[in-house]
Design a protein around this motif. Structure first.
Motif, PDB file in Angstrom:
ATOM      1  N   CYS A  43       0.843  -1.194   0.000  1.00 48.21           N
ATOM      2  CA  CYS A  43       0.000   0.000   0.000  1.00 48.21           C
ATOM      3  C   CYS A  43       0.877   1.242   0.000  1.00 48.21           C
ATOM      4  O   CYS A  43       1.830   1.341   0.783  1.00 48.21           O
ATOM      5  CB  CYS A  43      -0.916  -0.002   1.232  1.00 48.21           C
ATOM      6  SG  CYS A  43      -1.980   1.470   1.301  1.00 48.21           S
ATOM      7  N   CYS A  58      -0.663   6.413   1.632  1.00 49.26           N
ATOM      8  CA  CYS A  58      -0.332   7.604   2.406  1.00 49.26           C
ATOM      9  C   CYS A  58       1.176   7.678   2.600  1.00 49.26           C
ATOM     10  O   CYS A  58       1.908   6.748   2.258  1.00 49.26           O
ATOM     11  CB  CYS A  58      -1.080   7.648   3.742  1.00 49.26           C
ATOM     12  SG  CYS A  58      -0.204   6.888   5.120  1.00 49.26           S
ATOM     13  N   GLY A  92       3.617   5.191   4.390  1.00 50.27           N
ATOM     14  CA  GLY A  92       4.023   3.982   3.688  1.00 50.27           C
ATOM     15  C   GLY A  92       5.245   4.254   2.844  1.00 50.27           C
ATOM     16  O   GLY A  92       5.903   5.276   3.028  1.00 50.27           O
ATOM     17  N   CYS A 117       3.701   0.488   2.833  1.00 49.80           N
ATOM     18  CA  CYS A 117       3.574  -0.592   3.803  1.00 49.80           C
ATOM     19  C   CYS A 117       3.329  -1.886   3.051  1.00 49.80           C
ATOM     20  O   CYS A 117       2.758  -1.883   1.971  1.00 49.80           O
ATOM     21  CB  CYS A 117       2.373  -0.355   4.719  1.00 49.80           C
ATOM     22  SG  CYS A 117       2.491   1.149   5.680  1.00 49.80           S
ATOM     23  N   CYS A 176      -1.007   2.212   9.567  1.00 52.76           N
ATOM     24  CA  CYS A 176      -2.307   2.701  10.053  1.00 52.76           C
ATOM     25  C   CYS A 176      -3.174   1.583  10.601  1.00 52.76           C
ATOM     26  O   CYS A 176      -4.236   1.837  11.158  1.00 52.76           O
ATOM     27  CB  CYS A 176      -3.054   3.428   8.937  1.00 52.76           C
ATOM     28  SG  CYS A 176      -3.587   2.322   7.618  1.00 52.76           S
ATOM     29  N   ARG A 198      -8.699  -2.423  -1.504  1.00 50.52           N
ATOM     30  CA  ARG A 198      -8.487  -1.028  -1.923  1.00 50.52           C
ATOM     31  C   ARG A 198      -7.752  -0.969  -3.254  1.00 50.52           C
ATOM     32  O   ARG A 198      -8.105  -0.195  -4.146  1.00 50.52           O
ATOM     33  CB  ARG A 198      -7.678  -0.277  -0.849  1.00 50.52           C
ATOM     34  CG  ARG A 198      -8.507   0.188   0.309  1.00 50.52           C
ATOM     35  CD  ARG A 198      -7.847   1.301   1.101  1.00 50.52           C
ATOM     36  NE  ARG A 198      -6.502   1.037   1.566  1.00 50.52           N
ATOM     37  CZ  ARG A 198      -6.023   1.473   2.740  1.00 50.52           C
ATOM     38  NH1 ARG A 198      -6.815   2.149   3.557  1.00 50.52           N
ATOM     39  NH2 ARG A 198      -4.784   1.239   3.074  1.00 50.52           N
TER      40      ARG A 198
END
Ligand code: SF4
Ligand code: MSK
Length: 631
Positions: free
Chosen positions: A43, A46, A49, A51, A65, A75
């Motif tokens: 991911c 944001c 990351g 991550c 998170c 996602r």
């Protein structure tokens, strides 16, 4: 084997000989690709990351998170659907604006060429058309089309008017009927932002809603292109790199939107003398990818190649210009062109490539822009004289142009009062066991075209009627599957009898082609129209029909969106590569199983094309049993 296409293999040898890098070299340089990415468990949504979550018990189970593998996989998948939807619907919006400019008198090169389609779409969409002049109706059509993009209060008009009542009900019940194409794309971007939707099932339902919007955008794209440029009718042509001509100005039309390529086709005819004055025997337009499909369907322009082999026509030394609009255009074209002298001409302000020649194309001055582009190609022809040319001597006959209108017209020769009856009777009798729509791209991870060819042979032998769009249709074109001769080679007895009866009733003296080419990626909507017409005629839902879909070599985010809406339409849908979802058992289980209870459709992931055909045929048989038809 990198490709089943001998022309591609010949040009790959040439590329190696000359040290020209291709998509296959770059793929090899990427190996091994990231295992986290392949499983969908990374991911970057944001700045805390990137991550990644370990699929095993040997690393972090959550991102910074707290996002789990389920959240990340869902996602990532629904963001891909949103990107695909943005691309298809951006294409459709472009056409709607072109129609609007046409009726405002701002785009004189775009008359409405198919008033019958304009009136048919108006009637379907409930637009008042009686006694309304074509120009006025076209203005209303453009506004009605554009109204699908912003956020309204009701489900989208182009969605609900083009599917079965059963689908509308199923989608309403699940809350996946979008109220605006742009608004659902925006909502997906919102809910996949850090700290919004973290429930995998809820995210996937959002993805289904967005995919329904993608379907809507595809349908708008098909309708508006037909209205502006004409509804395709059967057309005979050729396909593969052998369509290039050493003594002519060769121009490839590549990308997706016919707005530019249609005008180039018209203007090229007027500029033959200019080409001859430069020493060429004429102007030879060829297609690549879906722009190629659009101009094949409407004008018989021969496709040279598709998708992953798009760099290779340049290696012939005969391609003077490649004119691109948007989508599926590899930025690497520019590097190859530097070695071959081809002019890469970008034309859309939102889709430029560093190092390419850019001609900003505007509908207001379309013919002038097309002339400028063709002149650049004529100049490039002048510069290439004396240089060696090696055109692979491979090309296949093609019969394309199978819009629903064309199919219905062909069937009406068997039963003028009820054109769908012959198809339905033959499905009921088992001469046609079912229908398979092949859609999607080539993918460098699979030997090019191989999955398409194997699956078509396997299914045709089992009397499954085959439809194709996009680069899948391109694969069949280059390998001679869009011909009556292929019926004799590969079709089972029932399918052969039906295709022959329709062909002979239409004075062809033989069968229709083995695979019916329905158009570009957006034209997958044509296949839905056909399925909906059959379902309505039978009084059932599309989720009950013995109709399946397959994307055996899919690549793009658009293909992810199309696959998802095929499932939403209730179709068992095969994927020939493993999508990046295996990092989440929840997501994988839902897509391949649980979703069936909700939508009727589901994904079948199978990388072996023989087994894939077996699984699709089993799904067809299951549907036949559901309708009490003999198996
Ligand atoms: Fe990591 Fe969460 Fe940010 Fe994704 S959204 S990069 S999982 S912190
Ligand atoms: S062009 S989306 S590679 S089919 Fe439509 Fe081909 Fe796939 Fe692009």
């Amino acid at each position: 084997m990198q490709s089943a296409d001998p022309a591609v293999r010949e040009m790959l040898d040439e590329a190696r000989r000359r040290g020209v890098e291709t998509v296959w070299d770059r793929y090899a340089a990427q190996l091994p690709q990231c295992g986290f990415g392949e499983l969908g468990v990374c991911c970057r949504n944001c700045m805390q990351g990137p991550c990644r979550v370990s699929p095993f018990d040997d690393g972090p189970a959550r991102g910074v998170c707290g996002a789990t593998a389920d959240t990340m996989v869902a996602r990532n998948l629904v963001r891909a659907i949103a990107a695909g939807t943005a691309a298809h619907s951006g294409h459709a919006k472009h056409l709607a604006h072109t129609l609007k400019k046409s009726v405002q008198g701002k785009a004189p090169d775009y008359p409405v060429r198919d008033e019958a389609k304009l009136r048919a779409v108006a009637a379907r969409q409930g637009l008042e058309a009686d006694g309304v002049p074509a120009a006025e109706l076209a203005a209303r059509m453009a506004e009605a089309a554009l109204a699908n993009f912003s956020e309204g209060e009701e489900p989208l008009a182009w969605t609900t008017a083009t599917v079965t009542a059963g689908r509308v009900q199923a989608w309403e019940k699940l809350g996946v009927l979008p109220v605006g194409i742009d608004s659902i794309i925006s909502e997906i971007m919102h809910r996949t932002h850090l700290g919004v939707d973290a429930d995998a099932v809820n995210l996937l339902l959002g993805g289904v809603a967005c995919a329904v919007a993608d379907y809507t955008g595809c349908h708008l794209g098909t309708d508006l292109a037909d209205i502006l440029f004409g509804t395709p009718q059967p057309v005979v042509s050729e396909a593969n790199m052998g369509v290039l001509k050493a003594d002519q100005v060769n121009i490839a039309l590549h990308g997706h939107n016919p707005v530019l390529s249609e005008v180039i086709v018209q203007v090229a005819r007027q500029m033959e003398d200019e080409a001859k004055a430069a020493g060429a025997a004429g102007i030879n337009l060829v297609g690549v990818c879906c722009t190629g499909n659009e101009v094949l369907m409407r004008h018989g322009i021969p496709p040279a190649t598709h998708s992953i082999s798009q760099e290779l026509p340049m290696l012939t030394g005969a391609l003077d210009a490649m004119v691109v609009d948007y989508q599926c255009v590899y930025p690497s074209l520019v590097g190859v062109a530097e070695c071959t002298g081809t002019k890469i001409i970008t034309t859309m302000g939102m889709a430029r490539i560093t190092g390419a020649t850019h001609v900003d194309f505007e509908e207001e001055n379309a013919a002038a822009g097309a002339r400028q582009i063709i002149r650049l190609a004529i100049e490039a022809f002048g510069a290439r004289r004396g240089r060696p040319v090696q055109i692979p001597q491979y090309k296949s006959q093609v019969v394309a142009g199978f819009s629903v209108e064309a199919i219905v017209a062909a069937l009406s020769k068997l039963d003028a009062a009820d054109p769908l009856k012959p198809v339905i009777d033959n499905i009921v009798a088992g001469n046609i066991q079912g229908v398979c729509l092949f859609a999607g791209c080539n993918n460098v991870k699979v030997p090019q075209d191989e999955n398409y060819l194997v699956m078509a042979r396997e299914l045709a032998a089992r009397d499954v009627l085959l439809l194709a769009t996009g680069c899948g249709a391109g694969a069949y074109a280059r390998h001679g599957y869009l011909t009556p001769e292929a019926v004799g080679e590969y079709a089972g007895p029932g399918l052969k009898a039906v295709l022959t009866a329709v062909g002979e009733a239409n004075g062809l003296g033989g069968p229709l082609p083995l695979v019916l080419h329905m158009g570009s990626c957006v034209d997958n909507s044509r296949a839905v129209d056909l399925a909906v017409a059959v379902a309505n005629r039978l009084g059932v839902d599309t989720a009950q029909l013995p109709v399946v879909a397959s994307a055996p070599e899919f690549k793009t985010e658009k293909a992810v969106a199309i696959g998802t809406w095929a499932v939403a339409c209730g179709l068992p849908t095969h994927l020939g590569l493993v999508p990046p979802v295996l990092g989440s058992a929840t997501v994988t289980g839902l897509l391949t199983g649980g979703i069936k209870d909700l939508l009727g459709g589901y994904f079948i992931v199978e990388t072996d094309p023989v087994k894939a055909a077996e699984k699709l045929f089993a799904a067809i048989q299951e549907r036949r049993r559901g309708l009490n038809l003999a198996t």
